[in-house]
Each structure stands twice: as structure tokens, then as C-alpha cells.
Design a protein around this motif. Sequence first.
Motif, PDB file in Angstrom:
ATOM      1  N   ILE A  50      19.612  10.544  23.102  1.00 52.24           N
ATOM      2  CA  ILE A  50      18.814  11.512  22.929  1.00 52.24           C
ATOM      3  C   ILE A  50      18.107  11.866  21.715  1.00 52.24           C
ATOM      4  CG2 ILE A  50      18.900  13.780  23.616  1.00 52.24           C
ATOM      5  CD1 ILE A  50      20.520  13.111  26.113  1.00 52.24           C
ATOM      6  N   LYS A  51      19.060  12.102  21.379  1.00 52.69           N
ATOM      7  CA  LYS A  51      18.916  12.958  19.315  1.00 52.69           C
ATOM      8  C   LYS A  51      18.258  11.942  18.900  1.00 52.69           C
ATOM      9  CE  LYS A  51      22.044  16.310  18.260  1.00 52.69           C
ATOM     10  NZ  LYS A  51      23.674  16.450  17.666  1.00 52.69           N
ATOM     11  N   LYS A  52      18.522  10.811  18.719  1.00 51.98           N
ATOM     12  CA  LYS A  52      17.863   9.214  18.004  1.00 51.98           C
ATOM     13  C   LYS A  52      16.420   8.478  18.551  1.00 51.98           C
ATOM     14  CE  LYS A  52      21.673   8.489  15.227  1.00 51.98           C
ATOM     15  NZ  LYS A  52      21.955   8.101  13.801  1.00 51.98           N
ATOM     16  N   ARG A  53      16.889   8.946  20.208  1.00 51.50           N
ATOM     17  CA  ARG A  53      15.399   8.223  20.678  1.00 51.50           C
ATOM     18  C   ARG A  53      15.661   6.624  20.928  1.00 51.50           C
ATOM     19  NH1 ARG A  53      11.515  12.864  18.675  1.00 51.50           N
ATOM     20  NH2 ARG A  53      11.452  14.369  20.364  1.00 51.50           N
ATOM     21  N   LYS A  54      16.766   6.280  21.221  1.00 57.32           N
ATOM     22  CA  LYS A  54      16.606   5.043  21.279  1.00 57.32           C
ATOM     23  C   LYS A  54      18.254   4.798  22.259  1.00 57.32           C
ATOM     24  CE  LYS A  54      17.199   4.023  16.324  1.00 57.32           C
ATOM     25  NZ  LYS A  54      18.448   3.205  15.258  1.00 57.32           N
ATOM     26  N   PRO A  55      17.478   3.818  23.306  1.00 59.35           N
ATOM     27  CA  PRO A  55      17.646   3.843  24.517  1.00 59.35           C
ATOM     28  C   PRO A  55      19.081   2.677  24.462  1.00 59.35           C
ATOM     29  CG  PRO A  55      15.562   3.621  24.686  1.00 59.35           C
ATOM     30  CD  PRO A  55      16.073   4.140  23.848  1.00 59.35           C
ATOM     31  N   VAL A  56      18.888   1.714  23.825  1.00 59.97           N
ATOM     32  CA  VAL A  56      19.954   1.157  23.594  1.00 59.97           C
ATOM     33  C   VAL A  56      20.946   1.432  23.928  1.00 59.97           C
ATOM     34  CG1 VAL A  56      20.506  -1.331  22.293  1.00 59.97           C
ATOM     35  CG2 VAL A  56      18.369   0.266  22.279  1.00 59.97           C
ATOM     36  N   LEU A  57      20.975   2.616  22.764  1.00 58.55           N
ATOM     37  CA  LEU A  57      23.302   3.485  22.534  1.00 58.55           C
ATOM     38  C   LEU A  57      23.555   3.406  24.102  1.00 58.55           C
ATOM     39  CD1 LEU A  57      21.968   5.125  19.379  1.00 58.55           C
ATOM     40  CD2 LEU A  57      23.716   3.760  19.889  1.00 58.55           C
ATOM     41  N   LEU A  58      22.402   3.133  24.943  1.00 59.73           N
ATOM     42  CA  LEU A  58      23.516   3.190  26.647  1.00 59.73           C
ATOM     43  C   LEU A  58      24.345   2.455  27.249  1.00 59.73           C
ATOM     44  CD1 LEU A  58      20.718   5.966  27.583  1.00 59.73           C
ATOM     45  CD2 LEU A  58      22.738   6.714  27.424  1.00 59.73           C
ATOM     46  N   GLY A  59      23.718   1.376  26.337  1.00 62.33           N
ATOM     47  CA  GLY A  59      23.590  -0.241  26.968  1.00 62.33           C
ATOM     48  C   GLY A  59      25.882  -0.520  26.574  1.00 62.33           C
ATOM     49  N   PRO A  60      26.973   0.127  26.085  1.00 63.44           N
ATOM     50  CA  PRO A  60      27.828  -0.205  26.412  1.00 63.44           C
ATOM     51  C   PRO A  60      28.590   0.722  27.455  1.00 63.44           C
ATOM     52  CG  PRO A  60      27.121   0.205  24.122  1.00 63.44           C
ATOM     53  CD  PRO A  60      25.533   0.482  24.376  1.00 63.44           C
ATOM     54  N   ILE A  61      27.597   1.655  27.856  1.00 62.25           N
ATOM     55  CA  ILE A  61      28.358   2.141  28.979  1.00 62.25           C
ATOM     56  C   ILE A  61      28.312   1.636  30.616  1.00 62.25           C
ATOM     57  CG2 ILE A  61      27.810   4.613  31.008  1.00 62.25           C
ATOM     58  CD1 ILE A  61      26.172   5.726  28.655  1.00 62.25           C
ATOM     59  N   VAL A  62      27.630   0.300  30.696  1.00 65.92           N
ATOM     60  CA  VAL A  62      27.113  -1.065  31.929  1.00 65.92           C
ATOM     61  C   VAL A  62      28.867  -0.907  31.606  1.00 65.92           C
ATOM     62  CG1 VAL A  62      26.016  -2.452  32.285  1.00 65.92           C
ATOM     63  CG2 VAL A  62      24.893  -0.474  31.741  1.00 65.92           C
ATOM     64  N   PRO A  63      29.305  -2.228  30.582  1.00 61.60           N
ATOM     65  CA  PRO A  63      30.650  -2.822  30.650  1.00 61.60           C
ATOM     66  C   PRO A  63      31.543  -1.930  30.490  1.00 61.60           C
ATOM     67  CG  PRO A  63      29.848  -2.819  28.787  1.00 61.60           C
ATOM     68  CD  PRO A  63      28.667  -1.885  29.803  1.00 61.60           C
ATOM     69  N   LEU A  64      31.609  -0.652  30.248  1.00 59.55           N
ATOM     70  CA  LEU A  64      32.646   0.837  30.157  1.00 59.55           C
ATOM     71  C   LEU A  64      32.831   0.946  31.239  1.00 59.55           C
ATOM     72  CD1 LEU A  64      32.313   1.943  26.386  1.00 59.55           C
ATOM     73  CD2 LEU A  64      33.921   0.665  27.563  1.00 59.55           C
ATOM     74  N   GLY A  65      32.040   0.989  32.069  1.00 62.44           N
ATOM     75  CA  GLY A  65      31.927   1.890  33.368  1.00 62.44           C
ATOM     76  C   GLY A  65      32.200   0.954  34.615  1.00 62.44           C
ATOM     77  N   PHE A  66      32.248  -0.901  34.271  1.00 60.09           N
ATOM     78  CA  PHE A  66      33.223  -1.380  35.048  1.00 60.09           C
ATOM     79  C   PHE A  66      34.204  -1.438  35.143  1.00 60.09           C
ATOM     80  CE2 PHE A  66      28.304  -3.740  35.183  1.00 60.09           C
ATOM     81  CZ  PHE A  66      28.330  -3.514  36.803  1.00 60.09           C
ATOM     82  N   ILE A  67      34.577  -1.563  33.475  1.00 56.78           N
ATOM     83  CA  ILE A  67      36.099  -1.576  33.194  1.00 56.78           C
ATOM     84  C   ILE A  67      36.791  -0.418  33.997  1.00 56.78           C
ATOM     85  CG2 ILE A  67      38.044  -1.873  32.057  1.00 56.78           C
ATOM     86  CD1 ILE A  67      35.932  -3.541  29.639  1.00 56.78           C
ATOM     87  N   PHE A  68      36.120   1.160  33.780  1.00 57.99           N
ATOM     88  CA  PHE A  68      36.824   2.274  33.806  1.00 57.99           C
ATOM     89  C   PHE A  68      36.553   1.545  35.716  1.00 57.99           C
ATOM     90  CE2 PHE A  68      36.033   6.306  36.323  1.00 57.99           C
ATOM     91  CZ  PHE A  68      37.182   7.088  35.334  1.00 57.99           C
ATOM     92  N   ALA A  69      35.339   1.339  36.947  1.00 58.03           N
ATOM     93  CA  ALA A  69      35.760   1.424  37.968  1.00 58.03           C
ATOM     94  C   ALA A  69      36.645   0.374  38.638  1.00 58.03           C
ATOM     95  CB  ALA A  69      34.514   0.901  38.362  1.00 58.03           C
ATOM     96  N   TYR A  70      37.376  -0.935  37.700  1.00 61.30           N
ATOM     97  CA  TYR A  70      38.136  -1.418  38.128  1.00 61.30           C
ATOM     98  C   TYR A  70      39.736  -1.031  38.319  1.00 61.30           C
ATOM     99  CZ  TYR A  70      41.751  -5.056  38.216  1.00 61.30           C
ATOM    100  OH  TYR A  70      42.624  -6.366  37.956  1.00 61.30           O
ATOM    101  N   GLN A  71      39.465  -0.367  36.724  1.00 62.52           N
ATOM    102  CA  GLN A  71      40.958   0.402  36.883  1.00 62.52           C
ATOM    103  C   GLN A  71      40.605   1.846  38.352  1.00 62.52           C
ATOM    104  OE1 GLN A  71      43.441  -0.077  35.217  1.00 62.52           O
ATOM    105  NE2 GLN A  71      42.790  -1.763  34.606  1.00 62.52           N
ATOM    106  N   LEU A  72      40.281   2.185  38.462  1.00 66.45           N
ATOM    107  CA  LEU A  72      40.004   3.292  39.283  1.00 66.45           C
ATOM    108  C   LEU A  72      40.433   2.749  40.423  1.00 66.45           C
ATOM    109  CD1 LEU A  72      39.848   6.165  39.646  1.00 66.45           C
ATOM    110  CD2 LEU A  72      37.308   5.985  40.440  1.00 66.45           C
ATOM    111  N   ASP A  73      39.792   1.577  41.548  1.00 61.27           N
ATOM    112  CA  ASP A  73      40.249   1.225  41.632  1.00 61.27           C
ATOM    113  C   ASP A  73      41.955   0.462  42.104  1.00 61.27           C
ATOM    114  OD1 ASP A  73      39.485  -0.265  45.191  1.00 61.27           O
ATOM    115  OD2 ASP A  73      38.864  -2.132  44.259  1.00 61.27           O
ATOM    116  N   MET A  74      41.763  -0.129  40.946  1.00 63.61           N
ATOM    117  CA  MET A  74      43.384  -0.996  40.913  1.00 63.61           C
ATOM    118  C   MET A  74      44.767   0.734  41.415  1.00 63.61           C
ATOM    119  SD  MET A  74      45.912  -2.835  40.008  1.00 63.61           S
ATOM    120  CE  MET A  74      46.144  -4.389  39.234  1.00 63.61           C
ATOM    121  N   ALA A  75      43.966   1.646  40.448  1.00 59.93           N
ATOM    122  CA  ALA A  75      44.720   2.848  40.640  1.00 59.93           C
ATOM    123  C   ALA A  75      45.230   3.564  41.701  1.00 59.93           C
ATOM    124  CB  ALA A  75      44.566   3.663  39.012  1.00 59.93           C
ATOM    125  N   TYR A  76      44.069   3.874  42.366  1.00 56.48           N
ATOM    126  CA  TYR A  76      43.771   4.858  43.734  1.00 56.48           C
ATOM    127  C   TYR A  76      43.135   3.977  44.723  1.00 56.48           C
ATOM    128  CZ  TYR A  76      45.949   8.437  40.452  1.00 56.48           C
ATOM    129  OH  TYR A  76      46.247   8.943  39.260  1.00 56.48           O
TER     130      TYR A  76
END
Length: 149
Positions: A73-99
Motif C-alpha cells: 500500500i505504501k509503495k504502491r507495488k502490488p507485486v509485494l502481495l505475491g509471496p502471500i499466496v504460496p505462504l497461504g497454501f503452506i498455512f492452509a496445509y499445516q492447518l488441515d494437518m493439525a486440526y
Amino acid sequence: MGFLLSKSMETNLQKQQEFMLHNARLQMERQIMMQNQMRERQMAMQIAWSREFLKYFGTFFSVASLGLCVGAIKKRKPVLLGPIVPLGFIFAYQLDMAYGTLVHRMREEAESIMASEGDRLDLPLGIPTFESIEKARRAKNTLTSFLEK
């Protein structure tokens, strides 16, 4: 007299064989129960590890996502949001594994593989036999005794 003696020896032998069979069955049942308890403990440890890892990864994911969103938001570069997608998949997998139901789905898939694709589960060189184990043991013993000299 010899007939009576052999008759009693025969009944004693039969009782002893039944006793041995009963003991062997008990020993096998105990071994199966012990192995199952060990498997359950290992699975519980794996699930506990996943839950503990999820705490740390969830914190990292939250902080990283917040930082990336603020930076985008500050730098007006939406490219910085890119890493959230793969990290989100890893988080969802771990959440599914744990609970979640990942363990149940994996068990169902394993049962399906065992039922319909049993040939994929064959060991190379087949099931180990007493002879193959003894051969390997003897080879190791000769090797260690040779190395000690």
C-alpha cells in the motif's frame, strides 16, 4: 501297560501342543497391540508437532502478510502481495494437518491403494526370509571380525 502309558503320553502331548498354540496366539495378540500403541503414539506426536509448528508458522504468516500488505500500500507495488499466496497454501496445509481432516483423507487414500494397487507395495527382492536375514547377519559378523583384526 505300554498302551496305557502311550495313551497318557499322547494326551499330555496334545495338551502341551494346545497350550503352546494358546501361548503363541497370546504373544502375537500382545505384539500386535504393542505395535498399534506405538503407531498411535507416533501419530499423536506427529499431530502435536504439526500443531506446534502451526503456532510458529501462523505467527510468521500473520506478521509477513501484514508487512507485505503495508509495504504494497505504501509503495504502491502490488507485486509485494505475491509471496502471500504460496505462504497461504503452506498455512492452509499445516492447518488441515493439525486440526482438519487431512489424516482421515490420507488414511482413505492409503486403504484405496492397498485394495486396488497392492502390487505397488511389494518390497524389492520380496519379503525378507529367515535365510536372507541370517546371511546378512553372518556377512556383517565376518566383516566386523575382519575389521577388528
